[in-house]
Design a protein around this motif. Structure first.
Motif, PDB file in Angstrom:
ATOM      1  N   ALA A   1     -27.765  68.658  37.959  1.00 45.86           N
ATOM      2  CA  ALA A   1     -29.170  68.296  37.836  1.00 45.86           C
ATOM      3  C   ALA A   1     -29.979  69.505  37.389  1.00 45.86           C
ATOM      4  O   ALA A   1     -29.554  70.655  37.533  1.00 45.86           O
ATOM      5  CB  ALA A   1     -29.693  67.755  39.167  1.00 45.86           C
ATOM      6  N   TRP A   2     -31.164  69.244  36.888  1.00 44.87           N
ATOM      7  CA  TRP A   2     -31.989  70.291  36.297  1.00 44.87           C
ATOM      8  C   TRP A   2     -33.442  69.844  36.306  1.00 44.87           C
ATOM      9  O   TRP A   2     -33.758  68.684  36.544  1.00 44.87           O
ATOM     10  CB  TRP A   2     -31.570  70.554  34.846  1.00 44.87           C
ATOM     11  CG  TRP A   2     -31.508  69.281  34.039  1.00 44.87           C
ATOM     12  CD1 TRP A   2     -30.427  68.459  33.902  1.00 44.87           C
ATOM     13  CD2 TRP A   2     -32.583  68.651  33.323  1.00 44.87           C
ATOM     14  NE1 TRP A   2     -30.751  67.365  33.141  1.00 44.87           N
ATOM     15  CE2 TRP A   2     -32.063  67.453  32.770  1.00 44.87           C
ATOM     16  CE3 TRP A   2     -33.914  68.979  33.089  1.00 44.87           C
ATOM     17  CZ2 TRP A   2     -32.845  66.591  32.000  1.00 44.87           C
ATOM     18  CZ3 TRP A   2     -34.697  68.121  32.322  1.00 44.87           C
ATOM     19  CH2 TRP A   2     -34.163  66.938  31.783  1.00 44.87           C
ATOM     20  N   ASP A   3     -34.318  70.772  36.029  1.00 47.93           N
ATOM     21  CA  ASP A   3     -35.691  70.433  35.668  1.00 47.93           C
ATOM     22  C   ASP A   3     -36.196  71.526  34.742  1.00 47.93           C
ATOM     23  O   ASP A   3     -35.668  72.653  34.751  1.00 47.93           O
ATOM     24  CB  ASP A   3     -36.603  70.306  36.885  1.00 47.93           C
ATOM     25  CG  ASP A   3     -37.684  69.237  36.688  1.00 47.93           C
ATOM     26  OD1 ASP A   3     -38.133  69.067  35.532  1.00 47.93           O
ATOM     27  OD2 ASP A   3     -38.074  68.591  37.675  1.00 47.93           O
ATOM     28  N   ILE A   4     -37.152  71.176  33.929  1.00 48.13           N
ATOM     29  CA  ILE A   4     -37.722  72.114  32.971  1.00 48.13           C
ATOM     30  C   ILE A   4     -39.165  72.391  33.379  1.00 48.13           C
ATOM     31  O   ILE A   4     -39.982  71.468  33.447  1.00 48.13           O
ATOM     32  CB  ILE A   4     -37.664  71.560  31.535  1.00 48.13           C
ATOM     33  CG1 ILE A   4     -36.204  71.440  31.088  1.00 48.13           C
ATOM     34  CG2 ILE A   4     -38.443  72.448  30.576  1.00 48.13           C
ATOM     35  CD1 ILE A   4     -36.024  70.778  29.734  1.00 48.13           C
ATOM     36  N   GLU A   5     -39.442  73.640  33.685  1.00 48.44           N
ATOM     37  CA  GLU A   5     -40.812  74.015  34.017  1.00 48.44           C
ATOM     38  C   GLU A   5     -41.599  74.095  32.715  1.00 48.44           C
ATOM     39  O   GLU A   5     -41.214  74.799  31.776  1.00 48.44           O
ATOM     40  CB  GLU A   5     -40.816  75.325  34.787  1.00 48.44           C
ATOM     41  CG  GLU A   5     -40.226  75.113  36.187  1.00 48.44           C
ATOM     42  CD  GLU A   5     -40.057  76.367  36.993  1.00 48.44           C
ATOM     43  OE1 GLU A   5     -39.759  77.410  36.382  1.00 48.44           O
ATOM     44  OE2 GLU A   5     -40.197  76.298  38.221  1.00 48.44           O
ATOM     45  N   SER A   6     -42.691  73.371  32.670  1.00 43.78           N
ATOM     46  CA  SER A   6     -43.360  73.072  31.406  1.00 43.78           C
ATOM     47  C   SER A   6     -44.845  73.366  31.480  1.00 43.78           C
ATOM     48  O   SER A   6     -45.387  73.692  32.532  1.00 43.78           O
ATOM     49  CB  SER A   6     -43.134  71.598  31.041  1.00 43.78           C
ATOM     50  OG  SER A   6     -41.755  71.293  31.032  1.00 43.78           O
ATOM     51  N   THR A   7     -45.499  73.226  30.321  1.00 44.14           N
ATOM     52  CA  THR A   7     -46.940  73.396  30.247  1.00 44.14           C
ATOM     53  C   THR A   7     -47.556  72.172  29.587  1.00 44.14           C
ATOM     54  O   THR A   7     -46.913  71.496  28.778  1.00 44.14           O
ATOM     55  CB  THR A   7     -47.313  74.681  29.482  1.00 44.14           C
ATOM     56  OG1 THR A   7     -48.725  74.862  29.516  1.00 44.14           O
ATOM     57  CG2 THR A   7     -46.844  74.638  28.043  1.00 44.14           C
ATOM     58  N   ALA A   8     -48.795  71.873  29.960  1.00 40.26           N
ATOM     59  CA  ALA A   8     -49.498  70.713  29.412  1.00 40.26           C
ATOM     60  C   ALA A   8     -50.995  70.908  29.619  1.00 40.26           C
ATOM     61  O   ALA A   8     -51.424  71.648  30.510  1.00 40.26           O
ATOM     62  CB  ALA A   8     -49.040  69.423  30.096  1.00 40.26           C
ATOM     63  N   MET A   9     -51.791  70.234  28.782  1.00 39.00           N
ATOM     64  CA  MET A   9     -53.229  70.293  28.927  1.00 39.00           C
ATOM     65  C   MET A   9     -53.712  69.167  29.843  1.00 39.00           C
ATOM     66  O   MET A   9     -53.258  68.029  29.723  1.00 39.00           O
ATOM     67  CB  MET A   9     -53.932  70.170  27.573  1.00 39.00           C
ATOM     68  CG  MET A   9     -55.431  70.457  27.666  1.00 39.00           C
ATOM     69  SD  MET A   9     -56.342  70.116  26.126  1.00 39.00           S
ATOM     70  CE  MET A   9     -55.397  71.084  24.974  1.00 39.00           C
ATOM     71  N   VAL A  10     -54.611  69.502  30.730  1.00 34.99           N
ATOM     72  CA  VAL A  10     -55.194  68.507  31.630  1.00 34.99           C
ATOM     73  C   VAL A  10     -56.263  67.722  30.877  1.00 34.99           C
ATOM     74  O   VAL A  10     -57.121  68.312  30.204  1.00 34.99           O
ATOM     75  CB  VAL A  10     -55.795  69.184  32.873  1.00 34.99           C
ATOM     76  CG1 VAL A  10     -56.491  68.164  33.767  1.00 34.99           C
ATOM     77  CG2 VAL A  10     -54.714  69.926  33.657  1.00 34.99           C
TER      78      VAL A  10
END
Length: 344
Positions: free
Chosen positions: A251-260
């Motif tokens: 299993a994994w997860d990708i720490e990401s960025t996004a605009m609110v």
């Protein structure tokens, strides 16, 4: 007198110009919500603000679930501008609640496919990946005659009875990652049968994803199911642990960025997201994480597991979100008796 008056007038005029210029030159204050460890936020902030001195970051750090609840509560009057270093599973869920503004950063297509959202324009942009791993205490294992597991299925062997600590999936996104990944791989019936056997070998389900590896590092348990964020740090400090990724992927997860959605500073938010997708930023991320989004720079810190994308299980993030509540309800009904007390 005339010369003094002239100098005075010049000084007053200069002060007036400076006073007028002050507000225009003020930095943009960017509020950024993050789940990243505080140890990495400072170097990230310093590097970004050196490249963009007109923007000042204010971090608000918390768990993904807390950030989600905060954004829902602030929907009518958003306080955050950007999410930075938030697991993609959380961001996809936030997008479903209408809290994310799509945006494609400048270097987006230079990222590895796994770090890119399938939507166009994307809802999220990947920064770095973490893997679920096994922290294995080699000293205690030798004393107790316990072999290294080679596959996840091995953990159901009675030889590991009482030797495993695992994050509680109702409290930890990492813990839930283990459970939903096994269900997606094995199917419902086989996965729950495996979890029943695993439960016999688990001594405790912890509230934190890092605690099981810390237990393994001290020898309290031979095996701690944790992440490749905690493990390399403990091993580098001298803990007698091996960091294992079973052969049947993980299993994994990708720490990401996004605009609110509703950001008060959308242009500055785009600047931070652009920076987060740049080679310069990913070279910095790689000092702390073994696997980052930009191809060709996956060395990582000491004892890290490089090129995590090659070891990551192919599964559906959307499925894990859709099925989270019934899975966790069933898990708690079966296994919660070994959970640590919930912290207040």
């Amino acid at each position: 007198m005339r010369r003094f008056a002239c100098l005075l007038s010049t000084a007053a005029a200069t002060a007036l110009v400076v006073g007028m210029a002050g507000p225009a030159a003020a930095k943009t204050q960017l509020t950024v919500y993050s789940t990243l460890q505080k140890e990495v936020l400072t170097p990230y902030e310093q590097a970004f603000e050196k490249a963009h001195p007109d923007i000042d970051i204010t971090w608000v750090r918390d768990a993904g679930g807390v950030i989600h609840a905060r954004l829902l509560a602030e929907r009518a009057n958003p306080r955050a501008d950007v999410l930075f270093g938030v697991p993609v599973t959380n961001i996809v869920s936030l997008a479903r609640d209408g809290l994310i503004e799509p945006y494609a950063p400048k270097d987006y297509m230079n990222l590895q496919p796994m770090f890119r959202d399938k939507n166009d324009p994307p809802l999220w942009t990947g920064l770095e990946m973490y893997l679920n791993i096994v922290c294995f205490n080699t000293v205690e294992a030798e004393k107790r005659g316990i072999p290294k597991p080679k596959t996840w299925a091995d953990l159901a062997d009675p030889i590991y009875k009482g030797q495993i600590a695992m994050p509680n999936p109702t409290m930890s996104n990492t813990g839930y990652g283990y459970v939903h990944s096994w269900i997606q791989k094995l199917g419902d019936e086989k996965a729950w049968a495996f979890l029943d056997k695993l439960h016999q070998n688990v001594s405790v389900y912890t509230n934190s994803s890092s605690t099981p590896c810390k237990y393994a590092a001290t020898g309290e348990y031979v095996i701690g199911l944790s992440t490749d964020l905690t493990g390399p740090f403990l091993k580098t400090k001298g803990a007698p642990i091996d960091l294992l990724v079973p052969s049947d992927e993980t299993a994994w997860d990708i720490e990401s960025t996004a605009m609110v959605k509703g950001s008060r500073n959308p242009e500055a938010a785009k600047v931070l997201i652009d920076w987060g997708a740049s080679r310069e930023a990913h070279e910095l991320f790689n000092k702390y994480y073994g696997s980052v989004g930009m191809d060709g720079i996956n060395g990582g810190p000491p004892n890290s597991i490089p090129d995590g994308a090659k070891k990551a299980q192919d599964y559906s993030v959307e499925w894990s979100i859709d099925n989270r509540t019934p899975i966790l309800t069933e898990w708690a009904k079966r296994y919660d008796s070994k959970s640590e007390p919930k912290s207040n």
